[in-house]
Design an enzyme around this catalytic site. Sequence first.
Site, PDB file in Angstrom:
ATOM      1  N   TYR A 149       0.856  -1.186   0.000  1.00 22.75           N
ATOM      2  CA  TYR A 149       0.000   0.000   0.000  1.00 22.75           C
ATOM      3  C   TYR A 149       0.886   1.227   0.000  1.00 22.75           C
ATOM      4  CZ  TYR A 149      -3.396   3.492   1.601  1.00 22.75           C
ATOM      5  OH  TYR A 149      -4.202   4.610   1.715  1.00 22.75           O
ATOM      6  N   ASP A 250       9.332   3.064  -0.258  1.00 26.17           N
ATOM      7  CA  ASP A 250       8.259   3.721   0.478  1.00 26.17           C
ATOM      8  C   ASP A 250       8.464   3.414   1.964  1.00 26.17           C
ATOM      9  OD1 ASP A 250       6.017   4.622   1.717  1.00 26.17           O
ATOM     10  OD2 ASP A 250       4.588   3.618   0.385  1.00 26.17           O
ATOM     11  N   LYS A 278       4.122   9.601   8.532  1.00 28.24           N
ATOM     12  CA  LYS A 278       3.980   9.065   9.894  1.00 28.24           C
ATOM     13  C   LYS A 278       5.012   9.640  10.865  1.00 28.24           C
ATOM     14  CE  LYS A 278       1.132   5.464   8.076  1.00 28.24           C
ATOM     15  NZ  LYS A 278       1.114   4.470   7.061  1.00 28.24           N
TER      16      LYS A 278
HETATM   17  C1  LIG Z   1       0.430   4.934   5.652  1.00 25.86           C
HETATM   18  C2  LIG Z   1       1.170   4.633   4.405  1.00 25.86           C
HETATM   19  C3  LIG Z   1       1.056   5.443   3.265  1.00 25.86           C
HETATM   20  C4  LIG Z   1       0.052   6.567   3.167  1.00 25.86           C
HETATM   21  O1  LIG Z   1       0.292   7.576   4.078  1.00 25.86           O
HETATM   22  P1  LIG Z   1      -0.926   8.589   4.456  1.00 25.86           P
HETATM   23  O2  LIG Z   1      -0.280   9.599   5.329  1.00 25.86           O
HETATM   24  O3  LIG Z   1      -1.955   7.745   5.114  1.00 25.86           O
HETATM   25  O4  LIG Z   1      -1.410   9.163   3.176  1.00 25.86           O
HETATM   26  C5  LIG Z   1       1.876   5.183   2.199  1.00 25.86           C
HETATM   27  N1  LIG Z   1       2.755   4.168   2.221  1.00 25.86           N
HETATM   28  C6  LIG Z   1       2.882   3.353   3.286  1.00 25.86           C
HETATM   29  C7  LIG Z   1       3.895   2.267   3.265  1.00 25.86           C
HETATM   30  C8  LIG Z   1       2.089   3.549   4.406  1.00 25.86           C
HETATM   31  O5  LIG Z   1       2.187   2.715   5.441  1.00 25.86           O
END
Ligand SMILES: *Cc1c(COP(=O)(O)O)cnc(C)c1O
Length: 446
Positions: A149, A250, A278
């Site tokens: 994701y 990511d 985050k």
């Molecule tokens: C949480 C997450 C996202 C998206 O971040 P948001 O701040 O919710 O838009 C993208 N990549 C990874 C790996 C994530 O865990």
Amino acid sequence: MTTETLPSSAQSAALFARARAVTPGGVNSPVRAFKSVGGSPRFIREAHGAYLTDVDGNRLVDYIGSWGPMILGHDHPAVRQAISEALAGGTSFGAPGEREVRLAEAVTRITGAERVRFVNSGTEATMSALRLARGFTGRKFIVKFRGNYHGHADGLLVEAGSGLLTNAEGTLGTSAPSSAGVPGEYAQLTLVSEYNDPAALDALMAERGHEVAAVIFEPVVGNAGVLIPTPEFLAALHRVRERGALLIADEVMTGFRLSLRGATGLLGLTPDLICWGKIIGGGLPVGAYGGRADVMDFVSPQGPVYQAGTLSGNPLAMAAGLATLEVLEGTPEVYTRLESYTSELAAGLKAAAREAGVPLSVNHIGSMLTAFHQEAPDGSIRTYADAARSDTAAFAAWFQSMLGQGIYWAPSQFESIFVSAAHTDTELNATLGAARTAYRSLGGTR
Ligand SMILES: *Cc1c(COP(=O)(O)O)cnc(C)c1O
């Protein structure tokens, strides 16, 4: 096996009813809705250290940590102090300020990225990094992995994990968009490969590599439950650059969590670009992308790839992120404690499940952990398909029992939980005591 509302969550249930009348599904992000585990989500009044307090006054040991950001625990004094200092000077300028420079200096110093650009969420970070990769390479296609994701940008909602798995709205295995509203034409620009399958990635790159702008991946997957990459897969990821594609890690979830230098540091990766979110905002909305200077200098106003944000670099958000990174950098032993707590949690959950005769397979790394309700050797769950064999009904029953005992686990079989620096032996023992009770009742009902 109780999914009905407990008497002690009456206020949460009442708020949920009000929320559903004015917000789709009653929540502002889908996994919060408890759809896969049943019952009303708890509405939270406040959070301190390792605990959430809901609107009914229940104190819950928190294993979500706002889905990752709260690595220091809630309401950390240094972070609160930094935010109040910033607050006293006004909340948004729409012009540059020193805090943005200081956070960028910290991020580049810690991670080795040469340049960084701040945005407001992880979604914006990955979306912008992909546009940049396309602008830099002049190519259209991107590669992602099944069950990973990367936020909710159109081209990334293809075979996507997280809420798409949790709420069973996903379309994994079809290469179709995971969401209504994403045109098939967008999805066609996203090529999907299997995580932890180096041969499949090599084959895809041999065929299409010359058209691929970037390969984006979760260096440790959190969004299909925790999946740990094999060294062979990591080597195949690094080979994509031989085809002229950029490698984008990511690290929105893993950044500053799996080590100060994230998964990149822990696993010895050398991506061209990294995305953060985050933890980088210390609990306020921040995302970022960064990496090689020659690539990043393609971003406007330096270069031709447009990307902007009214609230980007917000002083409160920068202050929270900076304070968080400063604490982590100043107390690196935090990572050792997070790791040992998580290892003990894993071992305790295994033992409790075994005693009750409940099949359980635990993947954990650093302060991330998923306990999959299925019979499989620990560490053998490596792909989305492996994770999907879990007994989600057993998980839901276990989750409800834990919540009833004051332990707030992630409300999905396909998410990681997050341990924070505020978790101590007290919380560990409470958690394992509750887990023994939960597995016993699960074992008894089988
Ligand atoms: C949480 C997450 C996202 C998206 O971040 P948001 O701040 O919710 O838009 C993208 N990549 C990874 C790996 C994530 O865990």
